[in-house]
Design a protein around this motif. Structure first.
Motif, PDB file in Angstrom:
ATOM      1  N   ILE A 187      12.541 -26.595  51.376  1.00  0.00           N
ATOM      2  CA  ILE A 187      11.983 -26.543  52.736  1.00  0.00           C
ATOM      3  C   ILE A 187      13.106 -26.534  53.763  1.00  0.00           C
ATOM      4  O   ILE A 187      13.086 -25.749  54.718  1.00  0.00           O
ATOM      5  CB  ILE A 187      11.036 -27.737  52.968  1.00  0.00           C
ATOM      6  N   GLN A 188      14.105 -27.394  53.581  1.00  0.00           N
ATOM      7  CA  GLN A 188      15.213 -27.484  54.533  1.00  0.00           C
ATOM      8  C   GLN A 188      15.994 -26.182  54.620  1.00  0.00           C
ATOM      9  O   GLN A 188      16.485 -25.812  55.697  1.00  0.00           O
ATOM     10  CB  GLN A 188      16.137 -28.643  54.132  1.00  0.00           C
ATOM     11  N   ALA A 189      16.100 -25.465  53.517  1.00  0.00           N
ATOM     12  CA  ALA A 189      16.816 -24.186  53.517  1.00  0.00           C
ATOM     13  C   ALA A 189      16.174 -23.177  54.457  1.00  0.00           C
ATOM     14  O   ALA A 189      16.851 -22.307  55.017  1.00  0.00           O
ATOM     15  CB  ALA A 189      16.873 -23.618  52.096  1.00  0.00           C
ATOM     16  N   GLU A 190      14.869 -23.310  54.665  1.00  0.00           N
ATOM     17  CA  GLU A 190      14.144 -22.411  55.567  1.00  0.00           C
ATOM     18  C   GLU A 190      13.989 -22.981  56.974  1.00  0.00           C
ATOM     19  O   GLU A 190      14.010 -22.245  57.958  1.00  0.00           O
ATOM     20  CB  GLU A 190      12.748 -22.108  54.992  1.00  0.00           C
ATOM     21  N   GLU A 191      13.841 -24.298  57.069  1.00  0.00           N
ATOM     22  CA  GLU A 191      13.491 -24.925  58.346  1.00  0.00           C
ATOM     23  C   GLU A 191      14.689 -25.479  59.107  1.00  0.00           C
ATOM     24  O   GLU A 191      14.606 -25.722  60.312  1.00  0.00           O
ATOM     25  CB  GLU A 191      12.481 -26.064  58.098  1.00  0.00           C
ATOM     26  N   GLY A 192      15.824 -25.728  58.412  1.00  0.00           N
ATOM     27  CA  GLY A 192      16.980 -26.323  59.081  1.00  0.00           C
ATOM     28  C   GLY A 192      16.888 -27.837  59.082  1.00  0.00           C
ATOM     29  O   GLY A 192      16.249 -28.441  58.241  1.00  0.00           O
ATOM     30  N   LYS A 231       9.177 -34.696  58.955  1.00  0.00           N
ATOM     31  CA  LYS A 231       8.150 -33.725  58.575  1.00  0.00           C
ATOM     32  C   LYS A 231       8.461 -33.088  57.229  1.00  0.00           C
ATOM     33  O   LYS A 231       7.562 -32.883  56.398  1.00  0.00           O
ATOM     34  CB  LYS A 231       8.030 -32.654  59.665  1.00  0.00           C
ATOM     35  N   MET A 232       9.729 -32.806  56.991  1.00  0.00           N
ATOM     36  CA  MET A 232      10.102 -32.185  55.718  1.00  0.00           C
ATOM     37  C   MET A 232       9.934 -33.154  54.557  1.00  0.00           C
ATOM     38  O   MET A 232       9.494 -32.756  53.469  1.00  0.00           O
ATOM     39  CB  MET A 232      11.543 -31.660  55.797  1.00  0.00           C
ATOM     40  N   LEU A 233      10.275 -34.428  54.757  1.00  0.00           N
ATOM     41  CA  LEU A 233      10.078 -35.404  53.688  1.00  0.00           C
ATOM     42  C   LEU A 233       8.592 -35.554  53.378  1.00  0.00           C
ATOM     43  O   LEU A 233       8.197 -35.574  52.204  1.00  0.00           O
ATOM     44  CB  LEU A 233      10.670 -36.763  54.064  1.00  0.00           C
ATOM     45  N   THR A 258       5.322 -28.355  58.134  1.00  0.00           N
ATOM     46  CA  THR A 258       6.223 -27.222  58.341  1.00  0.00           C
ATOM     47  C   THR A 258       5.588 -25.944  57.800  1.00  0.00           C
ATOM     48  O   THR A 258       4.738 -25.988  56.904  1.00  0.00           O
ATOM     49  CB  THR A 258       7.574 -27.436  57.637  1.00  0.00           C
ATOM     50  N   GLU A 259       6.028 -24.817  58.319  1.00  0.00           N
ATOM     51  CA  GLU A 259       5.499 -23.539  57.849  1.00  0.00           C
ATOM     52  C   GLU A 259       5.845 -23.314  56.377  1.00  0.00           C
ATOM     53  O   GLU A 259       5.013 -22.858  55.590  1.00  0.00           O
ATOM     54  CB  GLU A 259       6.067 -22.401  58.702  1.00  0.00           C
ATOM     55  N   THR A 260       7.068 -23.654  55.988  1.00  0.00           N
ATOM     56  CA  THR A 260       7.473 -23.502  54.596  1.00  0.00           C
ATOM     57  C   THR A 260       6.645 -24.404  53.690  1.00  0.00           C
ATOM     58  O   THR A 260       6.191 -23.985  52.614  1.00  0.00           O
ATOM     59  CB  THR A 260       8.963 -23.825  54.432  1.00  0.00           C
ATOM     60  N   GLY A 261       6.437 -25.633  54.115  1.00  0.00           N
ATOM     61  CA  GLY A 261       5.619 -26.554  53.338  1.00  0.00           C
ATOM     62  C   GLY A 261       4.203 -26.054  53.166  1.00  0.00           C
ATOM     63  O   GLY A 261       3.619 -26.145  52.080  1.00  0.00           O
ATOM     64  N   ARG A 262       3.641 -25.500  54.240  1.00  0.00           N
ATOM     65  CA  ARG A 262       2.267 -24.980  54.163  1.00  0.00           C
ATOM     66  C   ARG A 262       2.160 -23.842  53.163  1.00  0.00           C
ATOM     67  O   ARG A 262       1.189 -23.745  52.405  1.00  0.00           O
ATOM     68  CB  ARG A 262       1.796 -24.526  55.551  1.00  0.00           C
ATOM     69  N   LYS A 263       3.137 -22.957  53.151  1.00  0.00           N
ATOM     70  CA  LYS A 263       3.109 -21.833  52.207  1.00  0.00           C
ATOM     71  C   LYS A 263       3.183 -22.319  50.768  1.00  0.00           C
ATOM     72  O   LYS A 263       2.455 -21.826  49.894  1.00  0.00           O
ATOM     73  CB  LYS A 263       4.269 -20.879  52.506  1.00  0.00           C
TER      74      LYS A 263
END
Length: 217
Positions: free
Chosen positions: A47-52, A126-128, A192-197
């Protein structure tokens, strides 16, 4: 498995992992053990790789998010993440972390928990939360559900009304009731958008697991 070998699995944060792994998993709960922490770490890094965001804070939060164990059926379950954040803060302070980084890590840990019901306010938090919840759905989520049910002495299902058509759902008595009471709801709450996907695919797998289970019984 030795600590150095485990630490290498948390690349590129091997040094941080070596410091924190001894504190990471509290108790003997196989659904919140070092394997769970490693899966959450991999989710979080994807997720962090996409969201920063700050990867070091995120990695520390992942490693320490379950450093205090409270059983699922404990009346103190909602306090688990706060207690873990307090313990994590002390550990990071001893390692010489800056106060603002400790606070950011503690916030992520405090708000990651479904039981705590607190909103994550930072990207790292949010990412965690997303990374941890990904491990509660999909095939692994189903396996953890059945594992926890066995650990707490619950049955797999009500043999006369497995889908609770004519009774209240009760996930303390029946494992598959937990799919409806909690697991199927998780995919709608990703931050996050990545998490949702990622959650969409795992949610579909979770539905398939239950459908196959019902077919077989």
């Amino acid at each position: 498995m030795d600590t150095n070998r485990m630490a290498r699995a948390f690349a590129p944060f091997e040094t941080l992992a070596a410091d924190l792994i001894p504190h990471a998993a509290d108790g003997d709960d196989g659904s919140h053990d070092i394997a769970h922490i490693l899966r959450v770490f991999r989710n979080a890094m994807a997720i962090q790789a996409e969201e920063g965001g700050n990867a070091r804070i995120l990695a520390a939060a992942v490693l320490l998010h379950d450093c205090v164990a409270v059983e699922k059926n404990s009346p103190h379950r909602a306090q688990a993440s706060r207690l873990a954040a307090e313990k994590a803060s002390g550990i990071l302070r001893e390692l010489g972390w800056a106060d603002e980084d400790i606070a950011a890590t503690a916030h992520a840990i405090t708000t990651h928990s479904f039981s705590a019901n607190l909103p994550p306010e930072t990207l790292e938090a949010k990412m965690l939360q997303d990374a941890d919840r990904l491990d509660a759905i999909g095939m692994v989520g189903a396996a953890r559900c059945f594992y926890i049910a066995g650990r707490l002495g619950s049955g797999l299902y009500d043999p006369f009304d497995p889908l609770a058509s004519e009774r209240p759902l009760d996930d303390k008595r029946f494992a598959i009731d937990h799919f409806e009471t909690k697991l199927f709801k998780l995919a709608d709450g990703f931050q996050t958008e990545t998490g949702r996907k990622l959650a969409e695919a795992r949610h579909d797998r979770l539905k398939t697991v239950l459908a196959m289970f019902i077919d077989e019984i």
